[in-house]
Write a protein that holds these residues in place. Structure first.
Motif, short mmCIF file in Angstrom:
data_model
loop_
_atom_site.label_atom_id
_atom_site.label_comp_id
_atom_site.label_asym_id
_atom_site.label_seq_id
_atom_site.Cartn_x
_atom_site.Cartn_y
_atom_site.Cartn_z
N MET B 1 0.83 -1.21 0.00
CA MET B 1 0.00 0.00 0.00
C MET B 1 0.86 1.26 0.00
N ILE B 2 1.83 1.30 0.89
CA ILE B 2 2.66 2.50 1.00
C ILE B 2 4.11 2.04 0.88
N ASP B 3 4.87 2.65 -0.04
CA ASP B 3 6.20 2.10 -0.22
C ASP B 3 7.33 3.08 0.08
N ASN B 4 6.95 4.17 0.75
CA ASN B 4 8.00 5.11 1.15
C ASN B 4 8.33 4.93 2.64
N ALA B 5 8.28 3.69 3.11
CA ALA B 5 8.45 3.43 4.54
C ALA B 5 9.76 4.01 5.07
N ILE B 6 9.65 4.62 6.26
CA ILE B 6 10.86 5.18 6.85
C ILE B 6 11.71 4.04 7.39
N LYS B 7 13.00 4.24 7.36
CA LYS B 7 13.94 3.16 7.67
C LYS B 7 14.54 3.36 9.06
N ARG B 8 13.79 3.17 10.09
CA ARG B 8 14.36 3.25 11.42
C ARG B 8 13.60 2.30 12.32
N LYS B 9 14.27 1.91 13.41
CA LYS B 9 13.67 0.98 14.35
C LYS B 9 12.71 1.70 15.29
N ASP B 10 13.10 2.93 15.70
CA ASP B 10 12.42 3.60 16.80
C ASP B 10 11.91 4.98 16.40
N LEU B 11 10.92 5.46 17.16
CA LEU B 11 10.58 6.88 17.11
C LEU B 11 10.84 7.47 18.49
N LEU B 12 11.97 8.13 18.62
CA LEU B 12 12.36 8.65 19.93
C LEU B 12 12.12 10.14 20.06
N ASN B 104 9.33 -11.04 23.29
CA ASN B 104 9.28 -10.77 21.85
C ASN B 104 8.15 -9.85 21.40
N PRO B 105 8.04 -8.67 21.99
CA PRO B 105 7.07 -7.72 21.44
C PRO B 105 7.63 -7.13 20.15
N ASP B 106 6.75 -6.54 19.35
CA ASP B 106 7.22 -5.86 18.15
C ASP B 106 7.48 -4.38 18.42
N ALA B 107 6.73 -3.82 19.36
CA ALA B 107 6.98 -2.42 19.74
C ALA B 107 6.68 -2.22 21.21
N ARG B 123 18.30 1.28 22.99
CA ARG B 123 19.60 0.69 22.66
C ARG B 123 19.68 -0.77 23.08
N LEU B 124 18.82 -1.17 24.01
CA LEU B 124 18.88 -2.53 24.54
C LEU B 124 17.90 -3.48 23.85
N LEU B 125 16.88 -2.93 23.22
CA LEU B 125 15.81 -3.77 22.70
C LEU B 125 15.90 -3.94 21.18
N LYS B 126 15.63 -5.15 20.74
CA LYS B 126 15.50 -5.40 19.31
C LYS B 126 14.18 -4.84 18.79
N SER B 127 13.17 -4.79 19.68
CA SER B 127 11.86 -4.31 19.24
C SER B 127 11.88 -2.80 19.07
N SER B 128 10.90 -2.30 18.33
CA SER B 128 10.78 -0.85 18.15
C SER B 128 10.39 -0.18 19.46
N VAL B 129 10.90 1.03 19.67
CA VAL B 129 10.53 1.81 20.85
C VAL B 129 9.91 3.12 20.37
N VAL B 130 8.74 3.44 20.91
CA VAL B 130 8.08 4.70 20.57
C VAL B 130 8.00 5.55 21.83
N HIS B 304 4.85 2.24 9.79
CA HIS B 304 6.22 2.45 9.30
C HIS B 304 7.24 1.64 10.08
N LEU B 305 7.08 1.58 11.41
CA LEU B 305 8.09 0.88 12.21
C LEU B 305 7.94 -0.64 12.12
N LEU B 306 6.69 -1.13 12.08
CA LEU B 306 6.48 -2.58 12.15
C LEU B 306 6.07 -3.20 10.83
#
Lengths: 310, 310, 310
Positions: B1-12, B104-107, B123-130, B304-306
């Motif tokens: 649907m949307i292909d300009n996805a931002i390339k980052r793990k987190d929104l800090l 194993n959460p995704d965010a 910095r410690l989590l593989k999952s996304s942090v918002v 975008h993140l997940l």
């Protein structure tokens, strides 16, 4: 998928489970663990089932684990926090339970400060009852996740030397683990100040030691218990500092333990009290594996109690 | 649907985002907003994903917005309220975060009174942090929903005159919005009593004014901040009544503003303190649009993140 | 499935409902009750709908019933507990409601200590509003589940003698039931200490009695109300013990009632105060049927308000 389903309505304690049942749960948990590593972390197994988390003591971690286990099996999860007195309005535990039953849940997960509370309601409810901790009595899913974590690493349980350290008297984690490890053929030693080890515990088939450094020399597994700071008031502990010096696990005390020892802790950690940060974060520590396995074990319990029937 | 996805793990924070990323989020939010107007308000995009709302400060509104955003994307949402000390039992933020990660959460959406808390766990989590608000530092989803609301109405952000009024010093909303509007090419002016405007804020590229009536004469956008009544204890505010007279927005003060001015407020409103009921309910006010857009922005962030990864 | 859908946006009170509407809800509830007895307790009827439970008074039981009703209809349920003052931060009820509306819910279920609160917000919201109890005013889903429970057992409502016992003045349960039973053609008698029966209640078409034993001789239905212990402070009740002796229902007082009498109680029970344990657990008691029917009635209400439109 799994056809060795255990044949019981409830999980009330490690005391009830046979060795075969313990093994069946661990085997299922091992298989279900993979679900949480998928991109889509969900199986439809328990769709349309209702699981109620009824917590009379606050516990974010355990409640979250059960809630997530339910959701990853596609069940509906309802959380009830009954710690506030206003919530229960003087209603008896039995009335609360009967009330929930009237809404046809498939399982009620209960944590309660009174030993035996889950057993009382299990006799009244058609739905499955899972003991998530009843006073100082039992906490069977904690023992199952500990067994799973040890077995995953050591490839066996039988013959291992397990050392459990801390306030043995007040710990449902210790009690359920002693039963579980003994049934699985392991040897168990409990270690702590004399005031924190119940009189006659040798009758459970465990060794007793008051010397941490000495007691871990032959340990395959060291399980550090959480110190409940509130116990101090009862003057059972001299001081946290003194406790830490004698019974806290640090790198220095760990020196004489076997190189392949593994360390467990049920969490949450009191860093610097019963366990030093260096030990908690060391490669010996499987504390985070315990959390992952806790989720898998709870999924497996729901599978066996609710899904395995069909 | 949307292909300009931002390339980052987190929104800090807004600080991290590029202008392109901000635009990508707003564009996605604009598209996803329509989902909430359908009869079936749900898309399967994030089915089988787990989103944990970890709130160390109470916030019904923001938590509800994130929870609903997760559910309308078909993710599983778990709420953890960690305000009560008994809940965390002295566990460190890091242990809490590592624990959640082990499931194993995704965010993980986190609100915390300490600036930088989301950055530490990211910095410690593989999952996304918002970041859902960290002390007086940042509240990026609030800034994104404000940008979306202004752009929806004004069709552009670049060149607009934005006036932010209130306790600038203690406001993460102000900080994130200053960064967001500046990056988007708008001009920003902050207005408030001298005690409530941080020294050296001109370095962020904003104008400073102490005169509300004068400062809104050329405003395209007026953003009224919520007065935290608890700040009064620190004697930073003389009295609510005096504050209201000088810095509360009422119809009389609004007289000299441009006819097409729009008014924002992050809520909840202190009617009669920083904003008069007449202004809050006037056609200039886009307060409820902000709420609707907040939901859309949070859906977009999760997308975008997940979801955008695949 | 059901084509006699009632044509209204909200359920605010029994006062608004026509006899036909009451019958339509009971009929739907009777059909939906079966869903909760299935192995897969879920119908897709309200998939993608959002139902918000907004509770300004704590009530685990009612909230759980509404939440489960939403989930068994496949709707998304969001719980908001607004009892803590910090949660609402001084925001008005209207702002809270408008805020929720901006997130496009399909229904807002509200419990509030002020009579009329649901009516105020219903005029402002496009979404359906369900009154889950507003002060001492109305509690319509409680009355509907009581009507359903009586009709299920007695096969009719018309002509029955219903006796409601307790603190009539402060009871929204009594008020909604009086209206519901009267509309359905039953006769209603209220029984209690003179201080607990509102002046002029005869105008609602009910009989008044101060003698419990005498008043139940011809009863088809006895509804015992819960004594709110906090009322005692107002000196309206002499003592719980004295209250119990005069107006508590025990086996001895029940002796003269017809053999096929049925007993209701909205819960939670004060065993030994307004009802003796023997009576509560006797075959006359339909207390648990009320709970099961409460779930079915709430599913039916959601069906009629949200699903029946299409």
């Amino acid at each position: 998928m799994i056809d060795n389903a255990i044949k019981r309505k409830d999980l009330l304690g490690m005391d009830d489970l046979t060795v075969d049942e313990i093994e069946a749960v661990l085997e299922t948990a091992e298989k279900l663990k993979e679900v949480s590593q998928r991109d889509i972390k969900k199986v439809p197994t328990l769709r349309g089932k209702t699981i109620i988390n009824l917590f009379f003591e606050p516990s974010t971690r355990t409640r979250t684990s059960f809630e997530l286990a339910a959701k990853r099996m596609s069940a509906d999860a309802i959380n009830i926090s009954a710690s506030a007195s206003s919530v229960v309005k003087g209603e008896t535990l039995i009335d609360t339970a009967m009330n929930l039953e009237a809404m046809n849940p498939d399982a009620v997960v209960i944590r309660h400060p009174s030993p035996g509370a889950p057993h009382i309601i299990s006799r009244l409810l058609k739905s499955s009852v899972v003991n998530a901790g009843d006073g100082a009595h039992e906490h069977p899913t904690q023992a199952l996740l500990d067994l799973m974590t040890v077995k995953e690493k050591k490839k066996r349980l039988s013959g291992l030397q397990v050392v459990i350290v801390g306030d043995i008297t007040h710990s449902r984690v210790a009690r359920s683990n002693i039963i579980g490890f003994k049934k699985s053929g392991a040897k168990v030693r409990v270690v702590g100040a004399p005031t924190l080890i119940p009189y006659g515990i040798e009758n459970m088939g465990v060794q007793v030691s008051y010397d941490l450094k000495e007691s871990i020399k032959d340990a395959d597994v060291i399980m550090m218990l959480r110190i409940q700071r509130e116990r101090q008031e009862g003057a059972l502990l001299p001081s946290l500092r003194e406790y830490s010096i004698r019974y806290g696990l640090d790198m220095e005390k760990l020196e004489d333990a076997p190189k392949d020892v593994i360390i467990l802790h049920p969490g949450p950690l009191n860093r610097g009290v019963e366990i030093s940060p260096e030990v908690a974060d060391s490669p010996y520590s499987l504390i985070l594996n315990q959390v992952s396995n806790g989720l898998a074990v709870r999924m497996a319990i729901f599978y066996h109690l609710l899904g395995g029937k069909e």
